[in-house]
Write a protein that holds these residues in place. Sequence first.
Motif, PDB file in Angstrom:
ATOM      1  N   PHE A 456       0.726  -1.007  -0.025  1.00  0.00           N
ATOM      2  CA  PHE A 456       0.408   0.195   0.277  1.00  0.00           C
ATOM      3  C   PHE A 456       0.908   1.168  -0.123  1.00  0.00           C
ATOM      4  N   ARG A 457       0.369   1.880  -0.477  1.00  0.00           N
ATOM      5  CA  ARG A 457       1.622   3.544  -0.784  1.00  0.00           C
ATOM      6  C   ARG A 457      -0.136   4.716  -0.824  1.00  0.00           C
ATOM      7  N   VAL A 458       0.053   5.674  -0.381  1.00  0.00           N
ATOM      8  CA  VAL A 458      -0.596   6.715  -0.157  1.00  0.00           C
ATOM      9  C   VAL A 458       0.315   7.994  -1.505  1.00  0.00           C
ATOM     10  N   LEU A 459      -0.331   8.349  -2.279  1.00  0.00           N
ATOM     11  CA  LEU A 459       0.916   9.362  -3.390  1.00  0.00           C
ATOM     12  C   LEU A 459      -0.313  10.212  -3.000  1.00  0.00           C
ATOM     13  N   CYS A 460       0.589  11.428  -3.370  1.00  0.00           N
ATOM     14  CA  CYS A 460       0.202  13.111  -3.269  1.00  0.00           C
ATOM     15  C   CYS A 460       0.468  13.677  -4.415  1.00  0.00           C
ATOM     16  N   ALA A 461      -0.155  14.523  -4.846  1.00  0.00           N
ATOM     17  CA  ALA A 461      -0.108  15.633  -6.531  1.00  0.00           C
ATOM     18  C   ALA A 461       1.130  16.387  -6.276  1.00  0.00           C
ATOM     19  N   MET A 462       1.799  17.018  -4.764  1.00  0.00           N
ATOM     20  CA  MET A 462       2.409  18.160  -4.186  1.00  0.00           C
ATOM     21  C   MET A 462       3.008  17.114  -2.874  1.00  0.00           C
ATOM     22  N   LYS A 463       4.456  18.175  -2.722  1.00  0.00           N
ATOM     23  CA  LYS A 463       4.716  17.877  -1.718  1.00  0.00           C
ATOM     24  C   LYS A 463       4.489  18.475  -0.112  1.00  0.00           C
ATOM     25  N   THR A 464       3.729  20.019  -0.328  1.00  0.00           N
ATOM     26  CA  THR A 464       3.749  20.604   0.608  1.00  0.00           C
ATOM     27  C   THR A 464       2.101  20.707   1.090  1.00  0.00           C
ATOM     28  N   GLY A 465       1.418  21.573   2.244  1.00  0.00           N
ATOM     29  CA  GLY A 465       0.397  21.298   2.760  1.00  0.00           C
ATOM     30  C   GLY A 465      -0.020  20.438   2.821  1.00  0.00           C
ATOM     31  N   TYR A 467      -2.183  18.416   2.175  1.00  0.00           N
ATOM     32  CA  TYR A 467      -2.714  17.114   1.171  1.00  0.00           C
ATOM     33  C   TYR A 467      -1.664  16.689   0.668  1.00  0.00           C
ATOM     34  N   GLY A 468      -0.965  17.407   1.096  1.00  0.00           N
ATOM     35  CA  GLY A 468       0.271  17.064  -0.005  1.00  0.00           C
ATOM     36  C   GLY A 468       1.841  16.480   0.298  1.00  0.00           C
ATOM     37  N   VAL A 469       2.389  15.681   0.331  1.00  0.00           N
ATOM     38  CA  VAL A 469       3.435  14.497   1.225  1.00  0.00           C
ATOM     39  C   VAL A 469       3.920  14.508   2.868  1.00  0.00           C
ATOM     40  N   GLU A 470       4.149  16.321   3.061  1.00  0.00           N
ATOM     41  CA  GLU A 470       4.498  16.050   4.718  1.00  0.00           C
ATOM     42  C   GLU A 470       2.746  16.231   5.282  1.00  0.00           C
ATOM     43  N   GLY A 471       1.784  16.762   5.231  1.00  0.00           N
ATOM     44  CA  GLY A 471       0.849  16.717   5.807  1.00  0.00           C
ATOM     45  C   GLY A 471       0.277  15.490   5.790  1.00  0.00           C
ATOM     46  N   ILE A 472       0.226  14.921   4.803  1.00  0.00           N
ATOM     47  CA  ILE A 472      -0.050  13.321   5.282  1.00  0.00           C
ATOM     48  C   ILE A 472       0.845  12.626   5.958  1.00  0.00           C
ATOM     49  N   TYR A 553       4.916   7.422   4.448  1.00  0.00           N
ATOM     50  CA  TYR A 553       3.819   7.362   4.306  1.00  0.00           C
ATOM     51  C   TYR A 553       3.684   6.887   3.364  1.00  0.00           C
ATOM     52  N   ALA A 554       3.812   8.366   2.555  1.00  0.00           N
ATOM     53  CA  ALA A 554       3.052   9.610   1.377  1.00  0.00           C
ATOM     54  C   ALA A 554       4.214   9.932   0.631  1.00  0.00           C
ATOM     55  N   ALA A 569      -3.513   4.640  -2.899  1.00  0.00           N
ATOM     56  CA  ALA A 569      -4.625   5.878  -2.581  1.00  0.00           C
ATOM     57  C   ALA A 569      -4.451   7.240  -2.781  1.00  0.00           C
ATOM     58  N   LEU A 570      -4.786   7.672  -3.482  1.00  0.00           N
ATOM     59  CA  LEU A 570      -4.315   8.934  -4.090  1.00  0.00           C
ATOM     60  C   LEU A 570      -5.191  10.198  -2.913  1.00  0.00           C
ATOM     61  N   SER A 571      -4.003  11.521  -3.034  1.00  0.00           N
ATOM     62  CA  SER A 571      -4.835  12.647  -2.534  1.00  0.00           C
ATOM     63  C   SER A 571      -4.704  13.820  -3.456  1.00  0.00           C
ATOM     64  N   LEU A 572      -5.634  14.326  -3.475  1.00  0.00           N
ATOM     65  CA  LEU A 572      -5.693  15.866  -4.464  1.00  0.00           C
ATOM     66  C   LEU A 572      -6.502  16.899  -3.648  1.00  0.00           C
ATOM     67  N   PRO A 573      -5.242  17.970  -3.369  1.00  0.00           N
ATOM     68  CA  PRO A 573      -6.000  19.221  -2.818  1.00  0.00           C
ATOM     69  C   PRO A 573      -7.282  19.532  -3.153  1.00  0.00           C
TER      70      PRO A 573
END
Length: 631
Positions: A456-465, A467-472, A553-554, A569-573
């Motif tokens: 399993f992996r969470v994928l993010c469109a952005m690094k910051t924010g 909903y981004g890698v850092e926040g997740i 984790y993301a 799981a894809l995270s979009l802001p």
Amino acid sequence: MIQLSGKACSSDALKQQLKLWQAQGELSSLDRHFALQMAELHNDDSPLMLLMCVLVSRQLSRQHPCLDLSALVLANPLGTRQAQLSIQADYAALLNAIAALDAVGTPNDNKPLILEGKRLYLKRYQGFESRVAARLNLMAARELDTHPHTAALLEALFPAGHDTIDWQKIAVATAAGKQLTVITGGPGTGKTTTVTKLLLLLSLSSSLNIRMVAPTGKAAARLSESIKASKQRLAHELTSPLISPVAIESLPEDASTLHRLLGYQPGNHKFRHHRDNPLDVDLLLVDEASMVDLPMMDRLLDALPGHARLILLGDQDQLASVEAGAVLADICEGARHGYRYSAAQTERIAALTGTRLSPSTSTPGLGDNLCRLFHSHRFAEDAGIGQLAMAVNQGDKARVAFVWQQAYPELCWIPGDNSDGLTALVQLAKTAYSDYLQAMKQQAEPKIILQKYNDFRVLCAMKTGEYGVEGINRAVTAALAKAGLIQPTQEFYAGRPVMIQSNDYSLGLFNGDIGILLPVEGDNQRLMAHFIQSDGQVLKVLPARLPGHDTCYAMTVHKSQGSEFASVALSLPPTPSPSQQSLIGRELIYTAITRAKAKFTCLGTQALFDAATERRTERASGLAERLWHEY
């Protein structure tokens, strides 16, 4: 004379406006200071000079090798939310005025900015692009003799058994007589199997020094694993007397990074291998070619000896490189809607394979060197993930909506209109990651723990924010800690997954490698970082010796290229800024979907998903035009 109108129509006013745009995030500090320095060096701080320098610099920071002046909106050239500057001229007058600037020259001039047709470049990048095009065109035109037994070997490698066109066989036949071959296709279309058979055919025909590379250490390790697995399958499947088990076993399976192949020298922008010290190689295979940027492709081609074959392998629809250029996409542009073989090439293919294709009626460009694989063996034709990926890749918003409405069990949508969606995603991640953490508590083998983590992996469109890698990463860490699955009271803790951010050749760790901190057997107070290597063995490294790294984790969709997971799981802001939204396009969504083998979940809004589906990422470039002579 070109006139600028608006609040920033004078030099002093524009300089002040540049400061404001930098503060607002419309420009970087580099963009502004580049323009100011160029104005000083050339004793020209006219608004047009400042504006063109800012735009060229900003284009480069957005991965565009040049500024396409024909696409410039004269009423709002900077593309700000409210136009505060406009150019009062038509395009012809604008081109003439830019050409008259002291800092601007033609391709043969020693000027920092080069105007070539409708495109404005930094000189270095015009050089990269023109050299890459020239070398690829030269290699594409070169025909190589095929072995007399090539047709028989192709029949042995691809036994007849179906009525449809065998594009894998076509690809190998194409490469047999070409110095340059480009093989593209989506996940599961058999690119690695195809290229393994190609290497086998060529090695049976002559003795070749073969090297295999990929842009990152992770991609190189995955290529090695895939080639090794393909060799094992072929050893069982191929029964022809023309192909001995020894020949299959002798195929290379070790891959390295491009940097290592070229001889990266820390602190020096030059590589050890170049035109005057070329690589010792007869055939070079480059996997994940979509990740290779324009400067790196220039350096690679410069170091390639004149006789060497080049095979580029990749998915032209995936995200392009994180640096300037979209080389693989530009190479494939002219054949985006189907093959473009010339009459002579279709005759060669027919002679070798027995398959007769209809020739292209237009100038083929690189068409004779390209082959695209279509049939995915990973996704069934009626499976939700494959259907969604195809609809997104085609930019078909209506089809995307239809696929989601079918309620496929492997597809899950989490509405991202409010914070409940983010909470649901974090809960999903907590549940999924608990499997590997429970295995760790039960003292399972490190390889088993790593395999469970990679399900399993969470994928993010952005690094910051948020909903981004850092926040997740923060949210998932907190959720796992609250559940008692981890104890993140210090930087290094049992169960922490880490992604390496830089190469360390002495340790054998590379940018993008992922491992987990686990207790040492018999000593739960002592931790070691565990990584699965390309040979399947587990590498153990003291945490203090790790190169730069982040919790994982993301990860970004860009970093996930070359990987696959059972569930993604894809995270979009929910409310991206205009600059963020411009980066969330069709290729990003397609890449995220195709990382999943069994389940894909998306957290987002329908409006953003639809907008991304319709937006094909375009990088301003002249490479496709140079290669295909028709744009």
